[in-house]
Design a protein around this motif. Structure first.
Motif, PDB file in Angstrom:
ATOM      1  N   TYR A   1       0.837  -1.213   0.000  1.00 36.20           N
ATOM      2  CA  TYR A   1       0.000   0.000   0.000  1.00 36.20           C
ATOM      3  C   TYR A   1       0.866   1.255   0.000  1.00 36.20           C
ATOM      4  O   TYR A   1       0.624   2.192  -0.759  1.00 36.20           O
ATOM      5  CB  TYR A   1      -0.931  -0.005   1.206  1.00 36.20           C
ATOM      6  N   LEU A   2       1.893   1.273   0.866  1.00 33.49           N
ATOM      7  CA  LEU A   2       2.750   2.452   0.956  1.00 33.49           C
ATOM      8  C   LEU A   2       3.503   2.693  -0.342  1.00 33.49           C
ATOM      9  O   LEU A   2       3.767   3.842  -0.724  1.00 33.49           O
ATOM     10  CB  LEU A   2       3.734   2.283   2.117  1.00 33.49           C
ATOM     11  N   SER A   3       3.844   1.612  -1.047  1.00 32.10           N
ATOM     12  CA  SER A   3       4.594   1.765  -2.280  1.00 32.10           C
ATOM     13  C   SER A   3       3.765   2.376  -3.399  1.00 32.10           C
ATOM     14  O   SER A   3       4.298   2.929  -4.350  1.00 32.10           O
ATOM     15  CB  SER A   3       5.149   0.404  -2.733  1.00 32.10           C
ATOM     16  N   ARG A   4       2.427   2.267  -3.272  1.00 28.33           N
ATOM     17  CA  ARG A   4       1.543   2.838  -4.306  1.00 28.33           C
ATOM     18  C   ARG A   4       0.376   3.585  -3.649  1.00 28.33           C
ATOM     19  O   ARG A   4      -0.762   3.523  -4.109  1.00 28.33           O
ATOM     20  CB  ARG A   4       1.039   1.745  -5.238  1.00 28.33           C
ATOM     21  N   ALA A   5       0.684   4.314  -2.582  1.00 30.68           N
ATOM     22  CA  ALA A   5      -0.348   5.023  -1.821  1.00 30.68           C
ATOM     23  C   ALA A   5      -1.084   6.038  -2.681  1.00 30.68           C
ATOM     24  O   ALA A   5      -2.311   6.157  -2.616  1.00 30.68           O
ATOM     25  CB  ALA A   5       0.274   5.707  -0.607  1.00 30.68           C
ATOM     26  N   SER A   6      -0.361   6.793  -3.490  1.00 28.92           N
ATOM     27  CA  SER A   6      -1.013   7.814  -4.322  1.00 28.92           C
ATOM     28  C   SER A   6      -1.955   7.182  -5.342  1.00 28.92           C
ATOM     29  O   SER A   6      -3.040   7.703  -5.613  1.00 28.92           O
ATOM     30  CB  SER A   6       0.049   8.655  -5.037  1.00 28.92           C
ATOM     31  N   GLU A   7      -1.538   6.035  -5.893  1.00 27.97           N
ATOM     32  CA  GLU A   7      -2.383   5.331  -6.863  1.00 27.97           C
ATOM     33  C   GLU A   7      -3.664   4.829  -6.212  1.00 27.97           C
ATOM     34  O   GLU A   7      -4.761   4.951  -6.764  1.00 27.97           O
ATOM     35  CB  GLU A   7      -1.604   4.160  -7.466  1.00 27.97           C
ATOM     36  N   VAL A   8      -3.526   4.260  -4.998  1.00 28.44           N
ATOM     37  CA  VAL A   8      -4.688   3.754  -4.270  1.00 28.44           C
ATOM     38  C   VAL A   8      -5.636   4.884  -3.907  1.00 28.44           C
ATOM     39  O   VAL A   8      -6.859   4.778  -4.062  1.00 28.44           O
ATOM     40  CB  VAL A   8      -4.249   2.992  -2.995  1.00 28.44           C
ATOM     41  N   GLN A   9      -5.080   6.012  -3.419  1.00 25.38           N
ATOM     42  CA  GLN A   9      -5.928   7.139  -3.034  1.00 25.38           C
ATOM     43  C   GLN A   9      -6.651   7.709  -4.246  1.00 25.38           C
ATOM     44  O   GLN A   9      -7.829   8.094  -4.167  1.00 25.38           O
ATOM     45  CB  GLN A   9      -5.069   8.226  -2.385  1.00 25.38           C
ATOM     46  N   GLU A  10      -5.986   7.762  -5.385  1.00 30.50           N
ATOM     47  CA  GLU A  10      -6.624   8.254  -6.608  1.00 30.50           C
ATOM     48  C   GLU A  10      -7.782   7.352  -7.013  1.00 30.50           C
ATOM     49  O   GLU A  10      -8.845   7.827  -7.424  1.00 30.50           O
ATOM     50  CB  GLU A  10      -5.593   8.321  -7.731  1.00 30.50           C
ATOM     51  N   SER A  11      -7.581   6.035  -6.868  1.00 33.46           N
ATOM     52  CA  SER A  11      -8.643   5.086  -7.193  1.00 33.46           C
ATOM     53  C   SER A  11      -9.818   5.232  -6.238  1.00 33.46           C
ATOM     54  O   SER A  11     -10.987   5.178  -6.653  1.00 33.46           O
ATOM     55  CB  SER A  11      -8.089   3.656  -7.135  1.00 33.46           C
ATOM     56  N   ILE A  12      -9.533   5.451  -4.951  1.00 32.56           N
ATOM     57  CA  ILE A  12     -10.598   5.644  -3.962  1.00 32.56           C
ATOM     58  C   ILE A  12     -11.402   6.891  -4.278  1.00 32.56           C
ATOM     59  O   ILE A  12     -12.642   6.879  -4.242  1.00 32.56           O
ATOM     60  CB  ILE A  12      -9.993   5.732  -2.543  1.00 32.56           C
ATOM     61  N   ASN A  13     -10.711   7.977  -4.588  1.00 35.11           N
ATOM     62  CA  ASN A  13     -11.403   9.237  -4.911  1.00 35.11           C
ATOM     63  C   ASN A  13     -12.277   9.080  -6.152  1.00 35.11           C
ATOM     64  O   ASN A  13     -13.385   9.622  -6.215  1.00 35.11           O
ATOM     65  CB  ASN A  13     -10.381  10.350  -5.120  1.00 35.11           C
ATOM     66  N   LYS A  14     -11.784   8.349  -7.136  1.00 37.57           N
ATOM     67  CA  LYS A  14     -12.535   8.138  -8.381  1.00 37.57           C
ATOM     68  C   LYS A  14     -13.803   7.346  -8.101  1.00 37.57           C
ATOM     69  O   LYS A  14     -14.896   7.694  -8.579  1.00 37.57           O
ATOM     70  CB  LYS A  14     -11.657   7.414  -9.393  1.00 37.57           C
TER      71      LYS A  14
END
Length: 222
Positions: A58-71
């Protein structure tokens, strides 16, 4: 030789005995309980390793995960707004129905929404609200039935018909015909109708606002 001196136990023997005693205590207090729970410890360790790997991923791709959550959150909010009839959309919903049935309103009154008197909420914690609507129109018996069917099975909103008032409308020619023909076709009769209905809906905006606030707080903390 003095007997007391001959029976004196050397110090190293006492040391050995002390070590043996400590080993026995360690075996009883630590080793045996540990060996009995070794399987559980191994399982907990494996679970902890799995959690650590997940967090690292998760930490390695935190920004990607957060972007997916926001979408996904934005998509959910957009679909919820489109699919949910609330007090803001009630007038449009009723006007669409009247347009389909091809008659005009005489009056339309929509009260401010109010919390459900029983304090009910949805499975996700959204509070239930109710708003009262009253409207009058002139219609035939057939269209009146179609109106009730619309609220029952076609409208996107969850409506409850609490009161209906129907009275036949006559003009001078109809009154004369009514006097001479008591068996007039009911399909040709026109009725002045008043409907009082309640719209029930869940306010999803409150939980969305709380979720947004929590997300903002987490982002600030990070």
């Amino acid at each position: 030789m003095d007997k007391k001196q001959s029976l004196k136990i050397p110090k190293f023997v006492w040391g050995i005995l002390l070590i043996v005693l400590i080993c026995i205590v360690f075996l009883v207090v630590v080793q045996i309980p540990f060996s009995q729970k070794i399987d559980k410890y191994n399982s907990d360790h494996a679970s902890a390793d799995s959690q650590i790997s997940m967090y690292k991923d998760y930490l390695s791709r935190a920004s990607e995960v957060q972007e997916s959550i926001n979408k996904m959150k934005a998509e959910c909010e957009a679909k919820s707004a489109a699919l949910t009839i609330n007090a803001d959309k009630t007038a449009d919903d009723i006007r669409d129905m009247l347009k389909d049935l091809d008659y005009d309103l005489s009056s339309l009154s929509i009260n401010e929404r109010a919390p459900d008197s029983e304090g009910r909420v949805s499975a996700t914690g959204d509070p239930l609200y109710v708003t009262s609507i009253s409207f009058s129109f002139t219609t035939t018996e057939k269209k009146l039935i179609e109106t009730l069917k619309y609220f029952e099975s076609e409208s996107d909103g969850s409506y409850f018909v609490s009161r209906i008032s129907v009275s036949e409308r006559f003009n001078d020619d109809q009154q004369a015909a009514q006097g001479s023909n008591q068996n007039a076709n009911s399909a040709d009769k026109v009725y002045v109708t008043t409907l009082e209905i309640q719209l029930y809906f869940f306010d999803i905006t409150k939980n969305q606002a709380n979720a947004t606030t929590a997300t903002t707080t987490e982002s600030s903390a990070a």
